[in-house]
Write a protein that holds these residues in place. Structure first.
Motif, PDB file in Angstrom:
ATOM      1  N   ARG A 104       0.835  -1.208   0.000  1.00  0.00           N
ATOM      2  CA  ARG A 104       0.000   0.000   0.000  1.00  0.00           C
ATOM      3  C   ARG A 104       0.871   1.261   0.000  1.00  0.00           C
ATOM      4  NH1 ARG A 104      -4.998  -1.635   4.131  1.00  0.00           N
ATOM      5  NH2 ARG A 104      -5.826  -3.318   2.829  1.00  0.00           N
ATOM      6  N   ILE A 105       1.765   1.298  -0.980  1.00  0.00           N
ATOM      7  CA  ILE A 105       2.594   2.477  -1.159  1.00  0.00           C
ATOM      8  C   ILE A 105       2.682   2.829  -2.639  1.00  0.00           C
ATOM      9  CG2 ILE A 105       4.038   2.067   0.884  1.00  0.00           C
ATOM     10  CD1 ILE A 105       6.233   1.072  -1.058  1.00  0.00           C
ATOM     11  N   ALA A 106       2.995   4.068  -2.890  1.00  0.00           N
ATOM     12  CA  ALA A 106       3.363   4.527  -4.224  1.00  0.00           C
ATOM     13  C   ALA A 106       4.698   5.235  -4.104  1.00  0.00           C
ATOM     14  CB  ALA A 106       2.317   5.472  -4.795  1.00  0.00           C
ATOM     15  N   VAL A 107       5.560   5.036  -5.088  1.00  0.00           N
ATOM     16  CA  VAL A 107       6.840   5.736  -5.148  1.00  0.00           C
ATOM     17  C   VAL A 107       6.784   6.653  -6.359  1.00  0.00           C
ATOM     18  CG1 VAL A 107       9.348   5.517  -5.253  1.00  0.00           C
ATOM     19  CG2 VAL A 107       7.982   3.739  -4.114  1.00  0.00           C
ATOM     20  N   VAL A 108       6.969   7.941  -6.119  1.00  0.00           N
ATOM     21  CA  VAL A 108       6.743   8.915  -7.191  1.00  0.00           C
ATOM     22  C   VAL A 108       7.852   9.965  -7.216  1.00  0.00           C
ATOM     23  CG1 VAL A 108       4.249   8.655  -6.932  1.00  0.00           C
ATOM     24  CG2 VAL A 108       5.399  10.561  -5.804  1.00  0.00           C
ATOM     25  N   GLU A 109       7.989  10.588  -8.381  1.00  0.00           N
ATOM     26  CA  GLU A 109       8.848  11.757  -8.508  1.00  0.00           C
ATOM     27  C   GLU A 109       8.059  13.005  -8.130  1.00  0.00           C
ATOM     28  OE1 GLU A 109      12.102  10.464 -11.866  1.00  0.00           O
ATOM     29  OE2 GLU A 109      10.223  11.324 -12.587  1.00  0.00           O
ATOM     30  N   PRO A 110       8.732  14.116  -7.862  1.00  0.00           N
ATOM     31  CA  PRO A 110       8.029  15.289  -7.313  1.00  0.00           C
ATOM     32  C   PRO A 110       7.090  15.990  -8.268  1.00  0.00           C
ATOM     33  CG  PRO A 110      10.318  15.826  -7.789  1.00  0.00           C
ATOM     34  CD  PRO A 110      10.192  14.341  -7.929  1.00  0.00           C
ATOM     35  N   GLY A 111       7.293  15.812  -9.581  1.00  0.00           N
ATOM     36  CA  GLY A 111       6.443  16.507 -10.539  1.00  0.00           C
ATOM     37  C   GLY A 111       5.142  15.816 -10.865  1.00  0.00           C
ATOM     38  N   VAL A 112       4.868  14.676 -10.224  1.00  0.00           N
ATOM     39  CA  VAL A 112       3.598  13.972 -10.461  1.00  0.00           C
ATOM     40  C   VAL A 112       2.449  14.828  -9.958  1.00  0.00           C
ATOM     41  CG1 VAL A 112       2.224  11.957  -9.806  1.00  0.00           C
ATOM     42  CG2 VAL A 112       4.647  11.697 -10.361  1.00  0.00           C
ATOM     43  N   VAL A 113       1.449  15.017 -10.792  1.00  0.00           N
ATOM     44  CA  VAL A 113       0.272  15.803 -10.420  1.00  0.00           C
ATOM     45  C   VAL A 113      -0.597  14.985  -9.470  1.00  0.00           C
ATOM     46  CG1 VAL A 113      -1.847  16.873 -11.299  1.00  0.00           C
ATOM     47  CG2 VAL A 113       0.329  17.199 -12.499  1.00  0.00           C
ATOM     48  N   ASN A 114      -1.113  15.643  -8.451  1.00  0.00           N
ATOM     49  CA  ASN A 114      -1.900  14.962  -7.427  1.00  0.00           C
ATOM     50  C   ASN A 114      -3.030  14.131  -8.039  1.00  0.00           C
ATOM     51  OD1 ASN A 114      -4.219  14.779  -5.436  1.00  0.00           O
ATOM     52  ND2 ASN A 114      -2.658  15.606  -4.079  1.00  0.00           N
ATOM     53  N   ALA A 115      -3.788  14.720  -8.947  1.00  0.00           N
ATOM     54  CA  ALA A 115      -4.923  14.007  -9.548  1.00  0.00           C
ATOM     55  C   ALA A 115      -4.465  12.811 -10.369  1.00  0.00           C
ATOM     56  CB  ALA A 115      -5.739  14.968 -10.409  1.00  0.00           C
ATOM     57  N   ALA A 116      -3.315  12.937 -11.032  1.00  0.00           N
ATOM     58  CA  ALA A 116      -2.798  11.825 -11.825  1.00  0.00           C
ATOM     59  C   ALA A 116      -2.455  10.639 -10.933  1.00  0.00           C
ATOM     60  CB  ALA A 116      -1.570  12.275 -12.612  1.00  0.00           C
ATOM     61  N   LEU A 117      -1.869  10.916  -9.778  1.00  0.00           N
ATOM     62  CA  LEU A 117      -1.569   9.839  -8.835  1.00  0.00           C
ATOM     63  C   LEU A 117      -2.860   9.214  -8.318  1.00  0.00           C
ATOM     64  CD1 LEU A 117       0.324   8.200  -7.043  1.00  0.00           C
ATOM     65  CD2 LEU A 117       0.243  10.068  -5.378  1.00  0.00           C
ATOM     66  N   SER A 118      -3.835  10.052  -7.980  1.00  0.00           N
ATOM     67  CA  SER A 118      -5.104   9.528  -7.467  1.00  0.00           C
ATOM     68  C   SER A 118      -5.762   8.588  -8.465  1.00  0.00           C
ATOM     69  CB  SER A 118      -6.045  10.692  -7.130  1.00  0.00           C
ATOM     70  OG  SER A 118      -5.528  11.459  -6.070  1.00  0.00           O
ATOM     71  N   ARG A 119      -5.743   8.961  -9.736  1.00  0.00           N
ATOM     72  CA  ARG A 119      -6.367   8.114 -10.763  1.00  0.00           C
ATOM     73  C   ARG A 119      -5.576   6.839 -10.991  1.00  0.00           C
ATOM     74  NH1 ARG A 119      -6.986  13.598 -13.518  1.00  0.00           N
ATOM     75  NH2 ARG A 119      -9.123  14.203 -12.953  1.00  0.00           N
ATOM     76  N   ALA A 120      -4.259   6.932 -10.907  1.00  0.00           N
ATOM     77  CA  ALA A 120      -3.433   5.744 -11.119  1.00  0.00           C
ATOM     78  C   ALA A 120      -3.629   4.712 -10.012  1.00  0.00           C
ATOM     79  CB  ALA A 120      -1.967   6.148 -11.216  1.00  0.00           C
ATOM     80  N   VAL A 121      -3.661   5.151  -8.770  1.00  0.00           N
ATOM     81  CA  VAL A 121      -3.818   4.190  -7.674  1.00  0.00           C
ATOM     82  C   VAL A 121      -5.253   3.674  -7.599  1.00  0.00           C
ATOM     83  CG1 VAL A 121      -1.916   5.236  -6.393  1.00  0.00           C
ATOM     84  CG2 VAL A 121      -4.268   5.918  -5.870  1.00  0.00           C
ATOM     85  N   ASP A 122      -6.204   4.453  -8.087  1.00  0.00           N
ATOM     86  CA  ASP A 122      -7.595   4.006  -8.113  1.00  0.00           C
ATOM     87  C   ASP A 122      -7.753   2.742  -8.951  1.00  0.00           C
ATOM     88  OD1 ASP A 122     -10.548   4.678  -7.553  1.00  0.00           O
ATOM     89  OD2 ASP A 122     -10.500   4.501  -9.745  1.00  0.00           O
ATOM     90  N   GLU A 123      -6.938   2.608  -9.988  1.00  0.00           N
ATOM     91  CA  GLU A 123      -6.993   1.410 -10.832  1.00  0.00           C
ATOM     92  C   GLU A 123      -6.594   0.150 -10.074  1.00  0.00           C
ATOM     93  OE1 GLU A 123      -4.634   2.093 -14.281  1.00  0.00           O
ATOM     94  OE2 GLU A 123      -5.816   3.818 -14.958  1.00  0.00           O
ATOM     95  N   HIS A 124      -5.927   0.337  -8.941  1.00  0.00           N
ATOM     96  CA  HIS A 124      -5.513  -0.790  -8.102  1.00  0.00           C
ATOM     97  C   HIS A 124      -6.410  -0.939  -6.873  1.00  0.00           C
ATOM     98  CE1 HIS A 124      -1.609  -1.397 -10.207  1.00  0.00           C
ATOM     99  NE2 HIS A 124      -1.719  -0.088 -10.436  1.00  0.00           N
ATOM    100  N   GLY A 125      -7.529  -0.230  -6.861  1.00  0.00           N
ATOM    101  CA  GLY A 125      -8.426  -0.298  -5.718  1.00  0.00           C
ATOM    102  C   GLY A 125      -7.924   0.463  -4.513  1.00  0.00           C
ATOM    103  N   LEU A 126      -7.037   1.432  -4.739  1.00  0.00           N
ATOM    104  CA  LEU A 126      -6.440   2.198  -3.650  1.00  0.00           C
ATOM    105  C   LEU A 126      -6.732   3.677  -3.817  1.00  0.00           C
ATOM    106  CD1 LEU A 126      -2.966   0.389  -3.717  1.00  0.00           C
ATOM    107  CD2 LEU A 126      -4.745   0.083  -1.986  1.00  0.00           C
ATOM    108  N   SER A 127      -6.406   4.455  -2.794  1.00  0.00           N
ATOM    109  CA  SER A 127      -6.593   5.896  -2.878  1.00  0.00           C
ATOM    110  C   SER A 127      -5.434   6.611  -2.208  1.00  0.00           C
ATOM    111  CB  SER A 127      -7.913   6.328  -2.210  1.00  0.00           C
ATOM    112  OG  SER A 127      -7.818   6.248  -0.799  1.00  0.00           O
ATOM    113  N   TYR A 128      -5.137   7.805  -2.716  1.00  0.00           N
ATOM    114  CA  TYR A 128      -4.199   8.714  -2.058  1.00  0.00           C
ATOM    115  C   TYR A 128      -5.036   9.880  -1.564  1.00  0.00           C
ATOM    116  CZ  TYR A 128      -0.391  11.937  -1.167  1.00  0.00           C
ATOM    117  OH  TYR A 128       0.466  12.820  -0.565  1.00  0.00           O
ATOM    118  N   PRO A 129      -5.364   9.919  -0.269  1.00  0.00           N
ATOM    119  CA  PRO A 129      -6.389  10.840   0.211  1.00  0.00           C
ATOM    120  C   PRO A 129      -6.112  12.344   0.113  1.00  0.00           C
ATOM    121  CG  PRO A 129      -6.187   8.980   1.697  1.00  0.00           C
ATOM    122  CD  PRO A 129      -5.040   8.895   0.749  1.00  0.00           C
ATOM    123  N   PRO A 130      -4.891  12.861   0.376  1.00  0.00           N
ATOM    124  CA  PRO A 130      -4.746  14.327   0.357  1.00  0.00           C
ATOM    125  C   PRO A 130      -5.199  14.931  -0.970  1.00  0.00           C
ATOM    126  CG  PRO A 130      -2.810  13.324   1.357  1.00  0.00           C
ATOM    127  CD  PRO A 130      -3.634  12.205   0.796  1.00  0.00           C
TER     128      PRO A 130
END
Length: 455
Positions: A104-130
């Motif tokens: 239940r982790i994501a490893v990302v670079e700093p320029g990743v857009v918040n919404a892009a991360l949220s949509r990517a983890v959603d495909e795995h049944g997960l969420s990034y809440p902030p």
């Protein structure tokens, strides 16, 4: 200047350097008003950790200040350039390196857009809440730099609670790893938390290990109208006192509601004094909304309307998300405050803000993460009118003073930057300021990282 460019070019591709003054000027500031910004010598857009290290080694050798930036959606001037600096924009470092459903982790670079991360983890049944209001454009690096929050913080917490580990390029170019990938870990001082909220003044975040949550059920939203801010705040206190855990609890005052209606014709009840939005993403959100509806009615709500489906819920949330943008249309400029007070003092904060607006003859709309006590009074003014601009600045300061008097803080999620640096010492006190400066000296002895910010 020529020597700086020559040294930078030795370790960077040509496309990573921007020297055209018309373009570099667009990188000079973020979205804050009343914050000075200088003229950068060059803008660098690295794509790798090694390139960031080269920039910092060059800056240290030549004693050139460096201003780190994300998407420049900040509201405190923390990303503003200083004269002759290197603007280090991390937006090209935008890869999601790993998503682990087991850990239940994501490893990302700093320029990743918040919404892009949220949509990517959603495909795995997960969420990034902030989820800051600017989540469609703001970057994870910027979120970490300002320790940002969002609408869901009342239940799920803020950015700091989701940053497990970091890779940070220090002022001299060394690479520091902090934190962990594990669910638990207490080895050494918590340097990870130290960088969260440091606004680029201690190092350059180049990688982050972020905690994820299971994707929650679809939330449903309730809208409650109140005849006054006091009755709305009473309802908020009742909701929290009874032990409810809404996924969001947001407040919009009459000025904000009217601005949203003018901009987007949302059909919100613009004759009401306060609109409270409560949402639940529990297995049975209808039952939770019914209980909260009863508490709102008991507190004096004139109308309580639960959303019937996800589409209606999303419409209400869209209205709240566009609040700040809508208030920007009231006058030619805005100053967005970020004062957080104890929930029990929320009513006094809103009443005091209304008194400040009347005192200075200004329009001040308030939207708030009510479940956190985090208010966003927005001072609307004509920036071409010197007297109105003066009154706007004075009202802004008076609102911050009010927040401190009520036991609050000058910033709940926007950061200090340039806008609030003179207020930081008032909140922290002399001993704390001395220790903060000692930490800054340890990480950045030459004072090259984001100079003039925070301290």
């Amino acid at each position: 200047m020529n020597g700086l460019l020559e040294e930078l070019r030795a370790g960077l591709p040509a496309e990573a350097l921007i020297t055209d003054p018309d373009i570099t000027a667009s990188y000079a500031h973020d979205m804050a008003s009343f914050c000075d910004a200088g003229t950068p010598a060059v803008v660098v857009l690295p794509r790798t950790v090694e390139q960031v290290q080269h920039v910092m080694r060059t800056a240290t050798a030549l004693r050139v200040p460096v201003v780190p930036q994300g998407a420049r959606t900040g509201l405190s001037g923390a990303a503003n350039a200083s004269d002759g600096c290197i603007v280090l924009s991390l937006v090209k470092m935008d890869r999601i390196l790993e998503i682990s459903p087991v850990d239940r982790i994501a490893v990302v670079e700093p320029g990743v857009v918040n919404a892009a991360l949220s949509r990517a983890v959603d495909e795995h049944g997960l969420s990034y809440p902030p989820d800051p209001s600017s989540w469609e454009t703001c970057t994870i690096g910027g979120n970490i730099g300002t320790a940002s929050g969002g609408l869901c913080c009342v239940k799920y917490g803020v950015t700091a609670e989701y940053v497990l580990g970091l890779e940070v390029v220090l002022a001299d170019g060394r690479l520091l790893s902090t934190g962990r990938r594990t669910a638990k870990g207490v080895a050494g001082y918590d340097l990870t938390r130290l960088f969260v909220g440091s606004e680029g003044s201690l190092g350059i975040v180049v990688k982050a290990v972020l905690a994820l949550k299971p994707r929650p059920p679809q939330q449903l939203v309730l809208a409650a109208e109140f005849p006054s801010a006091a009755t709305a705040c009473d309802a908020i206190c009742r909701i929290m006192e009874r032990g409810h855990t809404p996924s969001l609890l947001e407040l919009m005052d009459r000025t904000t509601i009217q601005a949203v209606n003018r901009m987007a014709n949302m059909g919100l009840p613009d004759t009401t004094e306060a609109l409270l939005l409560a949402a639940f993403d529990t297995p049975d959100p209808s039952a939770d909304l019914a209980a909260v509806a009863g508490l709102c009615t008991a507190a004096g709500a004139t109308d309580v309307v639960p959303a019937e489906d996800a589409a209606e819920s999303e419409m209400l949330l869209r209205a709240r998300r566009m609040s700040l943008t809508a208030l920007e249309t009231v006058k030619s400029a805005t100053m967005i405050d970020d004062v957080c007070v104890p929930r029990s003092k929320l009513g006094a904060m809103l009443e005091g803000t209304a008194a400040v607006a009347e005192k200075y003859g200004l329009t001040i709309g308030v939207c708030a993460h009510a479940g956190d006590g985090n208010t966003h009074p927005v001072v609307c003014f004509d920036h071409t009118d010197a007297d109105e601009s003066r009154r706007a600045r004075e009202s802004f300061d008076e609102i911050m003073a009010l927040g401190l008097e009520l036991g609050g803080t000058i910033t709940g999620e926007h950061g200090v930057g340039v806008l609030k640096k003179e207020w930081l010492a008032r909140e922290l006190g002399e001993v704390s300021v001395e220790l903060h400066r000692g930490i800054k000296q340890a990480f950045d002895p030459l004072g090259l990282l984001n100079p003039g910010k925070v301290f």
